[in-house]
Design a protein around this motif. Structure first.
Motif, PDB file in Angstrom:
ATOM      1  N   PHE A 278       0.818  -1.210   0.000  1.00 18.81           N
ATOM      2  CA  PHE A 278       0.000   0.000   0.000  1.00 18.81           C
ATOM      3  C   PHE A 278       0.855   1.265   0.000  1.00 18.81           C
ATOM      4  O   PHE A 278       1.834   1.370   0.746  1.00 18.81           O
ATOM      5  CB  PHE A 278      -0.936  -0.003   1.213  1.00 18.81           C
ATOM      6  N   HIS A 279       0.452   2.227  -0.811  1.00 21.77           N
ATOM      7  CA  HIS A 279       1.176   3.492  -0.937  1.00 21.77           C
ATOM      8  C   HIS A 279       0.862   4.445   0.211  1.00 21.77           C
ATOM      9  O   HIS A 279      -0.048   4.215   1.015  1.00 21.77           O
ATOM     10  CB  HIS A 279       0.848   4.159  -2.275  1.00 21.77           C
ATOM     11  N   GLY A 280       1.618   5.541   0.275  1.00 16.97           N
ATOM     12  CA  GLY A 280       1.429   6.545   1.308  1.00 16.97           C
ATOM     13  C   GLY A 280       0.377   7.572   0.933  1.00 16.97           C
ATOM     14  O   GLY A 280      -0.140   7.600  -0.188  1.00 16.97           O
ATOM     15  N   TYR A 281       0.072   8.444   1.881  1.00 15.30           N
ATOM     16  CA  TYR A 281      -0.943   9.485   1.703  1.00 15.30           C
ATOM     17  C   TYR A 281      -0.548  10.415   0.564  1.00 15.30           C
ATOM     18  O   TYR A 281       0.582  10.882   0.485  1.00 15.30           O
ATOM     19  CB  TYR A 281      -1.080  10.288   2.992  1.00 15.30           C
ATOM     20  N   GLY A 282      -1.494  10.673  -0.341  1.00 13.83           N
ATOM     21  CA  GLY A 282      -1.215  11.519  -1.493  1.00 13.83           C
ATOM     22  C   GLY A 282      -0.551  10.783  -2.631  1.00 13.83           C
ATOM     23  O   GLY A 282      -0.293  11.371  -3.683  1.00 13.83           O
TER      24      GLY A 282
ATOM     25  N   PHE B 294      -7.081   5.230   3.986  1.00 11.18           N
ATOM     26  CA  PHE B 294      -6.496   4.495   5.108  1.00 11.18           C
ATOM     27  C   PHE B 294      -6.941   3.032   5.126  1.00 11.18           C
ATOM     28  O   PHE B 294      -6.665   2.311   6.069  1.00 11.18           O
ATOM     29  CB  PHE B 294      -6.810   5.150   6.450  1.00 11.18           C
ATOM     30  N   GLY B 295      -7.680   2.604   4.093  1.00 11.85           N
ATOM     31  CA  GLY B 295      -8.117   1.215   4.016  1.00 11.85           C
ATOM     32  C   GLY B 295      -9.295   0.864   4.885  1.00 11.85           C
ATOM     33  O   GLY B 295      -9.598  -0.316   5.082  1.00 11.85           O
TER      34      GLY B 295
ATOM     35  N   ILE C  12       3.805   1.783   3.303  1.00 10.36           N
ATOM     36  CA  ILE C  12       4.543   2.904   3.874  1.00 10.36           C
ATOM     37  C   ILE C  12       3.585   4.002   4.324  1.00 10.36           C
ATOM     38  O   ILE C  12       2.562   4.246   3.694  1.00 10.36           O
ATOM     39  CB  ILE C  12       5.570   3.483   2.874  1.00 10.36           C
ATOM     40  N   SER C  13       3.911   4.644   5.439  1.00  9.44           N
ATOM     41  CA  SER C  13       3.165   5.786   5.962  1.00  9.44           C
ATOM     42  C   SER C  13       1.685   5.419   6.136  1.00  9.44           C
ATOM     43  O   SER C  13       1.357   4.544   6.919  1.00  9.44           O
ATOM     44  CB  SER C  13       3.362   6.992   5.048  1.00  9.44           C
ATOM     45  N   MET C  14       0.758   6.075   5.415  1.00  5.82           N
ATOM     46  CA  MET C  14      -0.638   5.676   5.487  1.00  5.82           C
ATOM     47  C   MET C  14      -0.795   4.201   5.146  1.00  5.82           C
ATOM     48  O   MET C  14      -1.633   3.491   5.737  1.00  5.82           O
ATOM     49  CB  MET C  14      -1.487   6.511   4.530  1.00  5.82           C
TER      50      MET C  14
ATOM     51  N   SER D 218       7.395   3.020   8.443  1.00  2.00           N
ATOM     52  CA  SER D 218       7.134   4.433   8.746  1.00  2.00           C
ATOM     53  C   SER D 218       5.636   4.648   8.908  1.00  2.00           C
ATOM     54  O   SER D 218       5.068   5.610   8.384  1.00  2.00           O
ATOM     55  CB  SER D 218       7.687   5.343   7.646  1.00  2.00           C
ATOM     56  N   ALA D 219       5.001   3.757   9.638  1.00  2.14           N
ATOM     57  CA  ALA D 219       3.542   3.752   9.715  1.00  2.14           C
ATOM     58  C   ALA D 219       2.991   5.029  10.327  1.00  2.14           C
ATOM     59  O   ALA D 219       3.491   5.522  11.335  1.00  2.14           O
ATOM     60  CB  ALA D 219       3.062   2.545  10.519  1.00  2.14           C
ATOM     61  N   ALA D 220       1.945   5.571   9.712  1.00 10.84           N
ATOM     62  CA  ALA D 220       1.245   6.748  10.234  1.00 10.84           C
ATOM     63  C   ALA D 220       0.253   6.280  11.285  1.00 10.84           C
ATOM     64  O   ALA D 220      -0.869   5.870  10.977  1.00 10.84           O
ATOM     65  CB  ALA D 220       0.530   7.478   9.103  1.00 10.84           C
TER      66      ALA D 220
END
Length: 323
Positions: free
Chosen positions: A98-102, A141-142, A191-193, A216-218
């Motif tokens: 899964f990709h990050g936010y944005g 955010f799934g 990553i992230s989100m 790097s989890a948000a």
């Protein structure tokens, strides 16, 4: 093996740059740019690749597929990595990434050298051949969400995204590609989100996944260092939703951790290392099979690109640690 960053290092984590977790309207300097959706093809076109005689120099492939989502009421997309010599008669383990936010589906392939890194690790015998799916899921955010559940910060994607990912994407991939359908051969990470989404989906659907990678989890622990609290408060507008969405709450339930391997990491200069390490400590207290890693780096593509080999070895390594 487990790598534990020192408390002194965590205490020295600097203030995160404003672009660490960009909003849709903010500059995307530290997030891989949105991937192009050009040259979309039918998802089944590589099903016969590798059937019959072996190719002299088999190559991997990246497929851009389209999925008609009944739940979301529109066409969705996914980027699918097929390993060298892909054969529709061989069931492969599958990683949902899964990709990050944005960001967008295909970011790993387009901007983090996913194809070349995975090819190299397979060819060197460090990981088993696998299929990697990067699904489109917006800034959701799934989770399943509704317009009236919380105050929309203005850039999230609202809708039944959890159901779409679990009930449509996974069955679609299992019927259109040669995937292993048992949980032992299905992994989830991001990553992230995407790190949040992998924790949320992986822990709530442990019957489907055997490995979770949160890079790097948000996540939020309601400390003074929490970032983008408007998004936190949208995700957790009440105690009931927080109890089923917050990875800290989910990790407190031992039943969700049974037979699950978890990998957490964050760059040493990423302020999210504080929250991510706190989750690692909680998982350790629960006697979970969890690994922590921290190396120099921030919340950006340079760090994630440098760590991609480690991530893939965690998911599909041929010589995995037993501890």
């Amino acid at each position: 093996m487990k790598y534990v960053v020192s408390l002194a290092l965590l205490a020295a984590v600097c203030l995160l740059a404003a672009a660490f977790y960009p909003r849709a309207s903010a500059p995307q300097a530290e997030t891989p740019a949105a991937a192009s959706s050009t040259n979309d093809t039918a998802s089944s076109s590589k099903q016969e690749q590798g059937d019959g005689e072996a190719q002299a120099n088999p190559s991997s492939a990246i497929e851009q597929v389209r999925v008609d989502s009944k739940l979301l009421g529109r066409e969705m997309h996914a980027s699918v990595y097929l390993p060298p010599g892909y054969n529709s008669k061989t069931p492969y383990p599958v990683l949902y990434l899964f990709h990050g936010y944005g960001g967008n589906y295909g970011d790993y392939a387009a901007y983090l050298s996913l194809q070349s890194v995975t090819d190299r690790l397979i060819q060197s015998g460090q990981i088993d051949p696998l299929i990697i799916v990067e699904p489109e899921y917006g800034n959701s955010f799934g989770v399943n969400s509704k317009p009236d559940e919380g105050q929309d910060p203005g850039s999230v994607s609202i809708g039944p995204y959890e159901d779409y990912l679990i009930q449509e994407i996974i069955p679609y991939m299992d019927t259109h590609f040669s995937t292993q359908t048992a949980r032992a051969g299905r992994y989830i990470g991001g990553i992230s989100m995407g790190g949040y989404a992998s924790l949320y989906l992986g822990l709530n659907h442990r019957d489907l996944f055997s490995r979770i990678g949160a890079h790097s989890a948000a996540i939020w622990n309601y400390s003074s260092s929490d970032q983008f609290t408007d998004q936190r408060d949208w995700l957790y507008p009440n105690d009931e939703l927080r109890s089923i969405r917050d990875p800290f709450k989910l990790a407190a339930d031992p039943s969700k951790l049974q037979d699950m391997k978890i990998y957490l990491d964050a760059g040493a200069s990423d302020q999210l290392a504080v929250q991510d390490y706190a989750l690692y400590e909680l998982l350790q207290e629960q006697d979970a099979d969890v690994t922590w890693s921290s190396t120099p780096g921030g919340h950006n593509g340079a760090y994630w690109g440098g760590m991609l080999s480690d991530y893939l070895i965690f998911y599909a390594g041929t010589s995995l640690s037993e501890d």
